[in-house]
Design a protein around this motif. Structure first.
Motif, PDB file in Angstrom:
ATOM      1  N   ALA A 251       2.837   0.012 -14.373  1.00 12.10           N
ATOM      2  CA  ALA A 251       2.171  -1.212 -13.929  1.00 12.10           C
ATOM      3  C   ALA A 251       0.881  -0.915 -13.158  1.00 12.10           C
ATOM      4  O   ALA A 251       0.251  -1.820 -12.621  1.00 12.10           O
ATOM      5  CB  ALA A 251       3.123  -2.033 -13.062  1.00 12.10           C
ATOM      6  N   ASN A 252       0.501   0.370 -13.097  1.00 12.71           N
ATOM      7  CA  ASN A 252      -0.722   0.806 -12.402  1.00 12.71           C
ATOM      8  C   ASN A 252      -0.705   0.524 -10.904  1.00 12.71           C
ATOM      9  O   ASN A 252      -1.733   0.153 -10.323  1.00 12.71           O
ATOM     10  CB  ASN A 252      -1.966   0.186 -13.050  1.00 12.71           C
ATOM     11  N   PHE A 253       0.448   0.696 -10.273  1.00  8.04           N
ATOM     12  CA  PHE A 253       0.528   0.580  -8.814  1.00  8.04           C
ATOM     13  C   PHE A 253      -0.412   1.605  -8.199  1.00  8.04           C
ATOM     14  O   PHE A 253      -0.333   2.791  -8.505  1.00  8.04           O
ATOM     15  CB  PHE A 253       1.974   0.819  -8.345  1.00  8.04           C
ATOM     16  N   SER A 254      -1.316   1.160  -7.340  1.00  2.00           N
ATOM     17  CA  SER A 254      -2.328   2.062  -6.792  1.00  2.00           C
ATOM     18  C   SER A 254      -1.995   2.584  -5.398  1.00  2.00           C
ATOM     19  O   SER A 254      -2.725   3.400  -4.849  1.00  2.00           O
ATOM     20  CB  SER A 254      -3.689   1.359  -6.749  1.00  2.00           C
ATOM     21  N   GLY A 255      -0.901   2.103  -4.830  1.00  4.37           N
ATOM     22  CA  GLY A 255      -0.517   2.558  -3.498  1.00  4.37           C
ATOM     23  C   GLY A 255       0.130   3.935  -3.527  1.00  4.37           C
ATOM     24  O   GLY A 255       0.303   4.545  -4.574  1.00  4.37           O
ATOM     25  N   ARG A 256       0.459   4.416  -2.360  1.00  4.66           N
ATOM     26  CA  ARG A 256       1.100   5.720  -2.224  1.00  4.66           C
ATOM     27  C   ARG A 256       2.611   5.559  -2.406  1.00  4.66           C
ATOM     28  O   ARG A 256       3.175   4.523  -2.075  1.00  4.66           O
ATOM     29  CB  ARG A 256       0.770   6.309  -0.859  1.00  4.66           C
ATOM     30  N   ILE A 257       3.229   6.629  -2.899  1.00  2.00           N
ATOM     31  CA  ILE A 257       4.678   6.634  -3.107  1.00  2.00           C
ATOM     32  C   ILE A 257       5.261   7.858  -2.416  1.00  2.00           C
ATOM     33  O   ILE A 257       4.813   8.988  -2.647  1.00  2.00           O
ATOM     34  CB  ILE A 257       5.041   6.657  -4.610  1.00  2.00           C
ATOM     35  N   VAL A 258       6.259   7.612  -1.579  1.00  2.00           N
ATOM     36  CA  VAL A 258       6.972   8.677  -0.870  1.00  2.00           C
ATOM     37  C   VAL A 258       8.441   8.602  -1.279  1.00  2.00           C
ATOM     38  O   VAL A 258       9.030   7.522  -1.292  1.00  2.00           O
ATOM     39  CB  VAL A 258       6.845   8.504   0.660  1.00  2.00           C
ATOM     40  N   VAL A 259       9.005   9.745  -1.607  1.00  2.00           N
ATOM     41  CA  VAL A 259      10.429   9.826  -1.911  1.00  2.00           C
ATOM     42  C   VAL A 259      11.124  10.400  -0.680  1.00  2.00           C
ATOM     43  O   VAL A 259      10.793  11.497  -0.231  1.00  2.00           O
ATOM     44  CB  VAL A 259      10.704  10.705  -3.149  1.00  2.00           C
ATOM     45  N   PHE A 260      12.064   9.639  -0.132  1.00  5.12           N
ATOM     46  CA  PHE A 260      12.817  10.017   1.062  1.00  5.12           C
ATOM     47  C   PHE A 260      14.266  10.141   0.641  1.00  5.12           C
ATOM     48  O   PHE A 260      14.909   9.133   0.334  1.00  5.12           O
ATOM     49  CB  PHE A 260      12.646   8.921   2.119  1.00  5.12           C
ATOM     50  N   SER A 261      14.769  11.379   0.576  1.00  4.42           N
ATOM     51  CA  SER A 261      16.117  11.545   0.032  1.00  4.42           C
ATOM     52  C   SER A 261      16.723  12.883   0.414  1.00  4.42           C
ATOM     53  O   SER A 261      16.014  13.868   0.576  1.00  4.42           O
ATOM     54  CB  SER A 261      16.057  11.443  -1.498  1.00  4.42           C
TER      55      SER A 261
ATOM     56  N   THR B 177       0.822  -1.215   0.000  1.00  2.00           N
ATOM     57  CA  THR B 177       0.000   0.000   0.000  1.00  2.00           C
ATOM     58  C   THR B 177       0.852   1.258   0.000  1.00  2.00           C
ATOM     59  O   THR B 177       0.342   2.349  -0.253  1.00  2.00           O
ATOM     60  CB  THR B 177      -0.937   0.032   1.222  1.00  2.00           C
ATOM     61  N   LEU B 178       2.131   1.123   0.291  1.00  2.00           N
ATOM     62  CA  LEU B 178       3.041   2.265   0.356  1.00  2.00           C
ATOM     63  C   LEU B 178       4.425   1.831  -0.082  1.00  2.00           C
ATOM     64  O   LEU B 178       4.902   0.764   0.313  1.00  2.00           O
ATOM     65  CB  LEU B 178       3.119   2.811   1.789  1.00  2.00           C
ATOM     66  N   VAL B 179       5.055   2.676  -0.888  1.00  3.01           N
ATOM     67  CA  VAL B 179       6.453   2.483  -1.272  1.00  3.01           C
ATOM     68  C   VAL B 179       7.214   3.734  -0.869  1.00  3.01           C
ATOM     69  O   VAL B 179       6.782   4.846  -1.168  1.00  3.01           O
ATOM     70  CB  VAL B 179       6.593   2.249  -2.787  1.00  3.01           C
ATOM     71  N   ILE B 180       8.309   3.544  -0.174  1.00  2.00           N
ATOM     72  CA  ILE B 180       9.215   4.636   0.162  1.00  2.00           C
ATOM     73  C   ILE B 180      10.489   4.376  -0.622  1.00  2.00           C
ATOM     74  O   ILE B 180      11.076   3.298  -0.512  1.00  2.00           O
ATOM     75  CB  ILE B 180       9.508   4.698   1.669  1.00  2.00           C
ATOM     76  N   THR B 181      10.903   5.343  -1.424  1.00  2.00           N
ATOM     77  CA  THR B 181      12.075   5.149  -2.266  1.00  2.00           C
ATOM     78  C   THR B 181      13.036   6.316  -2.139  1.00  2.00           C
ATOM     79  O   THR B 181      12.664   7.397  -1.692  1.00  2.00           O
ATOM     80  CB  THR B 181      11.664   4.955  -3.743  1.00  2.00           C
ATOM     81  N   ASP B 182      14.248   6.090  -2.548  1.00  2.00           N
ATOM     82  CA  ASP B 182      15.274   7.124  -2.606  1.00  2.00           C
ATOM     83  C   ASP B 182      15.413   7.566  -4.062  1.00  2.00           C
ATOM     84  O   ASP B 182      14.844   6.953  -4.963  1.00  2.00           O
ATOM     85  CB  ASP B 182      16.605   6.568  -2.091  1.00  2.00           C
ATOM     86  N   VAL B 183      16.166   8.601  -4.287  1.00  2.00           N
ATOM     87  CA  VAL B 183      16.445   9.065  -5.644  1.00  2.00           C
ATOM     88  C   VAL B 183      17.593   8.256  -6.227  1.00  2.00           C
ATOM     89  O   VAL B 183      17.481   7.684  -7.305  1.00  2.00           O
ATOM     90  CB  VAL B 183      16.802  10.571  -5.654  1.00  2.00           C
ATOM     91  N   ARG B 184      18.682   8.212  -5.504  1.00  2.00           N
ATOM     92  CA  ARG B 184      19.898   7.555  -5.983  1.00  2.00           C
ATOM     93  C   ARG B 184      19.969   6.137  -5.448  1.00  2.00           C
ATOM     94  O   ARG B 184      20.112   5.929  -4.242  1.00  2.00           O
ATOM     95  CB  ARG B 184      21.118   8.339  -5.531  1.00  2.00           C
ATOM     96  N   MET B 185      19.848   5.192  -6.367  1.00  2.00           N
ATOM     97  CA  MET B 185      19.963   3.783  -6.018  1.00  2.00           C
ATOM     98  C   MET B 185      20.727   3.096  -7.138  1.00  2.00           C
ATOM     99  O   MET B 185      20.598   3.481  -8.301  1.00  2.00           O
ATOM    100  CB  MET B 185      18.577   3.136  -5.893  1.00  2.00           C
ATOM    101  N   PRO B 186      21.502   2.071  -6.792  1.00  2.00           N
ATOM    102  CA  PRO B 186      22.189   1.328  -7.848  1.00  2.00           C
ATOM    103  C   PRO B 186      21.201   0.517  -8.680  1.00  2.00           C
ATOM    104  O   PRO B 186      20.100   0.203  -8.228  1.00  2.00           O
ATOM    105  CB  PRO B 186      23.138   0.406  -7.078  1.00  2.00           C
TER     106      PRO B 186
END
Length: 91
Positions: free
Chosen positions: A60-70, A37-46
């Motif tokens: 892919a039509n992911f319907s959850g929330r996305i937070v960028v933590f960076s 239901t939630l994805v937390i991602t960074d900007v810089r990732m290998p």
């Protein structure tokens, strides 16, 4: 940071799954998008950066929330994420 955030979220009662890089994250999520239901991602990732990762989620039509933590959020990067419908940013 990833492990500290996972521990904090788990301490609040959330189920957490982590990934080592963008490609690993995509592999885990794409197996069953409705599981998250939630994805937390960074900007810089290998292997797959944050913008590429979020593009795949949106395609892919992911319907959850996305937070960028960076700590790497420039105005251009934020604009790219906003165009992809990211829900929130944490600097």
């Amino acid at each position: 940071m990833r492990d500290l955030m996972a521990m904090a979220l788990q301490g609040q009662g959330h189920r957490v799954e982590t990934a080592e890089d963008g490609r690993d994250g995509w592999k885990k999520l794409s197996a069953d998008l409705s599981r998250f239901t939630l994805v937390i991602t960074d900007v810089r990732m290998p292997k797959l950066d944050g913008v590429g990762f979020v593009k795949l989620l949106r395609e892919a039509n992911f319907s959850g929330r996305i937070v960028v933590f960076s700590g790497s959020l420039t105005d251009d990067v934020v604009a790219s994420f906003r165009a992809l419908g990211v829900d929130s940013f944490v600097r």
